[in-house]
Design a protein around this motif. Sequence first.
Motif, PDB file in Angstrom:
ATOM      1  N   GLN A  13       0.831  -1.204   0.000  1.00 29.64           N
ATOM      2  CA  GLN A  13       0.000   0.000   0.000  1.00 29.64           C
ATOM      3  C   GLN A  13       0.869   1.259   0.000  1.00 29.64           C
ATOM      4  O   GLN A  13       0.586   2.230  -0.712  1.00 29.64           O
ATOM      5  CB  GLN A  13      -0.913  -0.001   1.225  1.00 29.64           C
ATOM      6  N   THR A  14       1.937   1.242   0.790  1.00 32.68           N
ATOM      7  CA  THR A  14       2.852   2.381   0.851  1.00 32.68           C
ATOM      8  C   THR A  14       3.564   2.574  -0.483  1.00 32.68           C
ATOM      9  O   THR A  14       3.723   3.706  -0.966  1.00 32.68           O
ATOM     10  CB  THR A  14       3.884   2.161   1.969  1.00 32.68           C
ATOM     11  N   ARG A  40      17.086   3.035   7.481  1.00 29.86           N
ATOM     12  CA  ARG A  40      16.750   3.511   6.138  1.00 29.86           C
ATOM     13  C   ARG A  40      15.276   3.912   6.055  1.00 29.86           C
ATOM     14  O   ARG A  40      14.922   4.879   5.380  1.00 29.86           O
ATOM     15  CB  ARG A  40      17.097   2.433   5.097  1.00 29.86           C
ATOM     16  N   LEU A  41      14.431   3.162   6.742  1.00 32.61           N
ATOM     17  CA  LEU A  41      13.018   3.532   6.767  1.00 32.61           C
ATOM     18  C   LEU A  41      12.824   4.843   7.525  1.00 32.61           C
ATOM     19  O   LEU A  41      12.006   5.690   7.125  1.00 32.61           O
ATOM     20  CB  LEU A  41      12.202   2.415   7.417  1.00 32.61           C
ATOM     21  N   ALA A  42      13.565   5.020   8.607  1.00 26.76           N
ATOM     22  CA  ALA A  42      13.506   6.287   9.351  1.00 26.76           C
ATOM     23  C   ALA A  42      14.023   7.437   8.492  1.00 26.76           C
ATOM     24  O   ALA A  42      13.482   8.554   8.529  1.00 26.76           O
ATOM     25  CB  ALA A  42      14.330   6.174  10.631  1.00 26.76           C
ATOM     26  N   ILE A  63       4.376   5.696   6.006  1.00 26.13           N
ATOM     27  CA  ILE A  63       5.746   5.272   6.304  1.00 26.13           C
ATOM     28  C   ILE A  63       5.938   5.132   7.810  1.00 26.13           C
ATOM     29  O   ILE A  63       6.494   4.141   8.302  1.00 26.13           O
ATOM     30  CB  ILE A  63       6.767   6.272   5.727  1.00 26.13           C
ATOM     31  N   ASN A  64       5.466   6.122   8.561  1.00 24.10           N
ATOM     32  CA  ASN A  64       5.609   6.073  10.022  1.00 24.10           C
ATOM     33  C   ASN A  64       4.824   4.917  10.624  1.00 24.10           C
ATOM     34  O   ASN A  64       5.278   4.255  11.565  1.00 24.10           O
ATOM     35  CB  ASN A  64       5.150   7.394  10.640  1.00 24.10           C
ATOM     36  N   SER A  65       3.630   4.686  10.096  1.00 23.40           N
ATOM     37  CA  SER A  65       2.813   3.584  10.592  1.00 23.40           C
ATOM     38  C   SER A  65       3.496   2.243  10.327  1.00 23.40           C
ATOM     39  O   SER A  65       3.520   1.353  11.200  1.00 23.40           O
ATOM     40  CB  SER A  65       1.432   3.621   9.930  1.00 23.40           C
TER      41      SER A  65
END
Length: 252
Positions: free
Chosen positions: A78-79, A129-131, A179-181
């Motif tokens: 979804q992201t 990397r996600l952060a 992204i944060n979720s």
Amino acid sequence: MCGFCLLKKFEKQCDYDESSQFACDTERRMNGHVKSMHFQQLMEAAAALLSLLLVMAVDSTRTVAASRNQECGNSLQQTLKLTRLVQKESVDLIKTYKASQGEMAELFCKVTVADVPDPNISGLEPSERLASISIHLQAFFPHFKRVYEQQTDLQSPTSPLLAELTTVSTRSKSLATLINSFYQSLFPNLPVPEPAGGPTTLPPPQNVFQQKVYGCVVLKTYKELLANVSRELRTLKNKVCRRRIQINTLFL
């Protein structure tokens, strides 16, 4: 007469009748053997029940693990889908921007501008990397606001550019939320990523030419960031969700 009474009578006879001693010993051994068989049967039944409970627990754990892995893949998909949409809209936005800036518009995006966020994603671990993705997205929001304010003074109220700027800005905030979720679902014990170093640095007051250059560079750099995000999410899909499947399998 009851069985217990007969047993007591028999034991009493064994105590006082020496001629019956051998028969008494034999009877006692038989009683002990029966008790041993009953105990063995009880232990076998308990072992069978324990095995059944272990099988049920493993099946339940595998079901939960499969559900979590599916949730991981669905959330990331979804992201990634929203990232591709915003990426496409950012390409269209740059075209609209150049078309609305008049002469020399093609040269505006080639100029170097200070204080525009870096589009490159950093970090070694997937969590880092996600952060980094989240922090970079958030860093662009003040720049989008500044570009919109500048173009409001330069464009007519009905300009398609203003509408597209609003759309991309709104979708980008939704993307940062996703992204944060996703980050929190994967790394619940880590803090939510936030830009470090205080408020984002914005350029000082600019003339019209500088505003046009600044806006084009911001949009071009943001398009580069989205391309990097899309590439990174595809890599994370193979690393993070697949690794969770492998980890869950090791513990089953």
